[in-house]
Design an enzyme around this catalytic site. Structure first.
Site, short mmCIF file in Angstrom:
data_model
loop_
_atom_site.label_atom_id
_atom_site.label_comp_id
_atom_site.label_asym_id
_atom_site.label_seq_id
_atom_site.Cartn_x
_atom_site.Cartn_y
_atom_site.Cartn_z
N ASN A 1 14.26 -21.88 96.04
CA ASN A 1 14.86 -20.48 95.57
C ASN A 1 14.19 -19.16 96.31
OD1 ASN A 1 15.86 -21.73 92.17
ND2 ASN A 1 17.31 -21.38 94.14
N ASP B 1 23.06 -24.14 86.60
CA ASP B 1 23.54 -23.61 87.71
C ASP B 1 24.92 -23.07 87.70
OD1 ASP B 1 23.72 -23.31 90.55
OD2 ASP B 1 24.20 -25.44 91.27
C1 IPE Z 1 19.14 -25.61 91.29
O1 IPE Z 1 20.26 -24.59 91.28
C2 IPE Z 1 17.83 -24.97 90.83
C3 IPE Z 1 18.16 -24.21 89.54
C4 IPE Z 1 18.98 -24.37 88.55
C5 IPE Z 1 16.67 -23.38 89.28
P1 IPE Z 1 20.46 -24.21 93.14
O2 IPE Z 1 21.62 -23.45 92.93
O3 IPE Z 1 19.22 -23.71 93.51
O4 IPE Z 1 20.80 -25.92 93.81
P2 IPE Z 1 21.76 -25.99 95.11
O5 IPE Z 1 21.01 -24.93 96.10
O6 IPE Z 1 23.19 -26.02 94.49
O7 IPE Z 1 21.39 -27.46 95.31
C1 IPE Z 2 21.63 -20.62 88.81
O1 IPE Z 2 22.82 -20.19 89.31
C2 IPE Z 2 20.42 -19.84 88.76
C3 IPE Z 2 19.34 -20.09 89.63
C4 IPE Z 2 19.27 -20.91 90.56
C5 IPE Z 2 18.04 -19.53 89.59
P1 IPE Z 2 22.83 -19.98 90.92
O2 IPE Z 2 22.27 -18.69 91.18
O3 IPE Z 2 22.50 -20.75 91.77
O4 IPE Z 2 24.43 -19.94 91.01
P2 IPE Z 2 25.47 -20.26 91.88
O5 IPE Z 2 24.98 -21.57 92.17
O6 IPE Z 2 25.39 -19.29 93.22
O7 IPE Z 2 26.71 -20.07 91.44
MG MG Z 3 23.34 -22.59 92.50
#
Ligand code: IPE
Ligand code: IPE
Ligand code: MG
Length: 266
Positions: free
Chosen positions: A86, A38
């Site tokens: 997502n 994340d």
């Molecule tokens: C968790 O990250 C999902 C992945 C890393 C694929 P998210 O960014 O989607 O999770 P939340 O929204 O912070 O819970």
């Molecule tokens: C994780 O990074 C990647 C995926 C969930 C695919 P994020 O895109 O969730 O990054 P933040 O949470 O917005 O910083």
């Molecule tokens: Mg995230």
């Protein structure tokens, strides 16, 4: 160990990597490490870059961590790459993530063969775009006889939907008379999850500081140790990865029991 400090780390990357590696006890290796990658978006925002650039930088971190995992002879590495939730992101971002995934798989196949990596995937894979499905199927097929580490990608994955999927399969088998309802126990249920052939994760790592599970491996993480770092995924590297394993090895996993008492027969 100092439990507080292991909960939320602000990692000091000043360590020599080989010193860190030598502190990992090969006899107490976690068999399976799962990672919630994340923070790509926040990394990009900090640098005034686009979220796409953040995801691209995230792929680099994936490479480093996969290589490091092979290096320490990890058995299974599961990476949370795309959750069922997502899809709610802007279409452009979803498309980019899918494109990066295809690129990654194509580019890394020779390396996977070289490193003897077996690639598998968990999630509702049938609903991925066809080009992703095809590349994924190709990579899984090509690497299926490899004997080294299992690299497991969680794609269009959701813990709750995985549990529903297992329940549906079991219900169908009962209806068809293949099993009795009374036969349902933890073992049978586990064998109907996407992770049927894998050991449960021993260690869960989450980057970028969020203290939540985000619908990841809800059943399988029942007794996993959690290690959460403030580091954003694109900045996560093997030094910090090794530190997580060293910390894991200092923890006492009690599984509900009392130290020194191995449990009585039930
Ligand atoms: C968790 O990250 C999902 C992945 C890393 C694929 P998210 O960014 O989607 O999770 P939340 O929204 O912070 O819970
Ligand atoms: C994780 O990074 C990647 C995926 C969930 C695919 P994020 O895109 O969730 O990054 P933040 O949470 O917005 O910083
Ligand atoms: Mg995230």
């Amino acid at each position: 160990m100092d439990h507080e400090s292991s909960l939320l780390k602000n990692f000091e990357p000043s360590w020599d990597i080989n010193i860190l590696k030598s502190q990992i006890n090969p006899e107490k290796m976690p068999r399976h490490i799962a990672i919630i990658m994340d923070g790509n978006g926040r990394w990009a925002r900090e640098k005034r870059l686009t979220r796409v650039a953040g995801h691209r930088a995230g792929v680099k971190a994936v490479r480093d961590i996969v290589e490091a995992s092979v290096d320490i002879r990890l058995e299974v590495l599961t990476l949370y790459a795309f959750s069922v939730q997502n899809w709610e992101r802007p279409k452009r971002e979803v498309n980019t993530l899918m494109r990066l995934l295809v690129e990654y798989l194509k580019k890394e196949l020779p390396e996977m063969m070289e490193q003897d990596i077996r690639m598998i995937a968990i999630g509702d894979l049938d609903r991925l775009p066809s080009r992703v499905r095809e590349t994924l199927a190709f990579t899984i097929e090509k690497t299926k006889n490899n004997k080294g580490m299992t690299l497991n990608l969680a794609l269009n994955y959701g813990g709750k939907s995985e549990i529903c999927h297992a329940a549906k399969q079991i219900a169908r088998k009962i209806k068809e008379g293949q099993i009795e309802a009374d036969q349902i126990d933890e073992g049978l249920f586990s064998r109907h999850l996407y992770t049927a052939d894998l050991p449960d994760p021993d260690l869960l790592i989450r980057t970028s500081g969020e203290m939540r599970i985000s619908n990841f491996l809800l059943w399988q993480l029942a007794y996993a140790e959690f290690w959460i770092t403030q580091t954003l995924w694109p900045d996560f590297n093997r030094a910090e990865f090794f530190q997580a394993i060293i910390d894991f090895q200092k923890r006492e996993r009690r599984f509900g029991r009392i130290t020194g008492f191995l449990g009585r027969k039930r």
